[in-house]
Design a protein around this motif. Structure first.
Motif, short mmCIF file in Angstrom:
data_model
loop_
_atom_site.label_atom_id
_atom_site.label_comp_id
_atom_site.label_asym_id
_atom_site.label_seq_id
_atom_site.Cartn_x
_atom_site.Cartn_y
_atom_site.Cartn_z
N ALA A 119 63.45 -61.88 -0.18
CA ALA A 119 64.85 -62.19 -0.42
C ALA A 119 65.17 -61.56 -1.76
O ALA A 119 65.29 -62.21 -2.78
N VAL A 151 59.54 -67.19 1.80
CA VAL A 151 60.52 -66.39 1.09
C VAL A 151 59.98 -65.99 -0.28
O VAL A 151 59.45 -66.80 -1.03
N ASP A 163 63.25 -69.09 -3.70
CA ASP A 163 61.91 -68.51 -3.75
C ASP A 163 60.89 -69.59 -3.42
O ASP A 163 60.91 -70.68 -3.99
N LEU A 192 65.19 -60.38 4.14
CA LEU A 192 66.02 -61.47 4.65
C LEU A 192 67.39 -61.34 4.01
O LEU A 192 67.54 -61.48 2.80
#
Length: 234
Positions: A119, A151, A163, A192
């Motif tokens: 991400a 992530v 995160d 993502l």
């Protein structure tokens, strides 16, 4: 874990070394993997080296040494599968702990944890199962297989994705504007992001003003799945 392209390249290097005694050139690797530029090969080589599968020998041209090969022989690429669990794991890993209580095995399902997804700046696409986690059946309702990804990064924080979170993804190859998806870029990197189609272009939007929207021709982006759930450890 390796991506499909990383596996293809490692296998190609091994085959050439065994047959001819020397590794292939970057041009030969580019042609073998059907990539448009040698920069893609450089990224794959760097990823293989960082993961300990190959070693570049200093002061020698075309000097690549294969250190190890993955134990798995899977070559099918990004093909996650659903495993219906008969019980809840007695000792789940801290990074995948559920924020809800699963009352019985009948209310839960085990799905594959495929590794990490960026991400932020895209990282290598994930190709292999690293573990399984148990999630409530309600989180994976609907048609299609499901898988989970951890992530890495903060580009989706304004969408409530932090995160270290674990996202649950329903495998699908299409998306509507505004969907948060796993997008595979140039068959090399996965990220993502929020999906937007603009004519024959695809915009991958961050949910953090610190990150710019990245726009690609539609043939360079493949949707791998849609976000359907989130698991967070506190």
């Amino acid at each position: 874990m390796l991506t499909r392209k990383q596996l293809e390249l490692l296998d190609f290097i091994r085959t050439r070394v065994e047959a001819e005694g020397v590794p292939p050139s970057f041009d030969e690797m580019k042609d073998a993997l059907d990539l448009k530029s040698k920069s893609g090969i450089h990224r794959l080589i760097t990823a293989l080296e960082e993961r300990g599968f190959i070693r570049r020998l200093a002061h020698r041209a075309r000097a690549l040494e294969i250190v190890k090969f993955p134990e798995t022989t899977e070559r099918s690429g990004f093909k996650p599968r659903v495993v219906e669990g008969s019980r809840v794991d007695p000792a789940p890993r801290p990074s995948t702990a559920l924020p809800v209580e699963v009352e019985s095995a009948a209310n839960a399902m085990a799905i594959p944890l495929m590794g990490r997804i960026a991400a932020g700046v895209p990282i290598e696409a994930i190709a292999h199962v690293s573990d399984h986690i148990t999630v409530p059946n309600a989180m994976v309702s609907g048609r299609g297989a499901h898988y989970a990804l951890e992530v890495k990064g903060d580009s989706m924080i304004e969408a409530g994705i932090n995160d270290g979170d674990v996202v649950v993804i329903r495998e699908q190859v299409s998306a509507e504007n505004g969907d948060i998806v796993v997008a595979l870029v140039e068959d090399l990197e996965a990220t993502l992001k929020r999906f937007r189609r603009r004519g024959n272009m695809i915009a991958l939007e961050a949910a953090n003003p610190a990150y710019e929207t990245r726009v690609f021709p539609d043939h360079m982006v493949k949707v791998q799945g849609k976000l359907v759930g989130l698991i967070r450890t506190y």
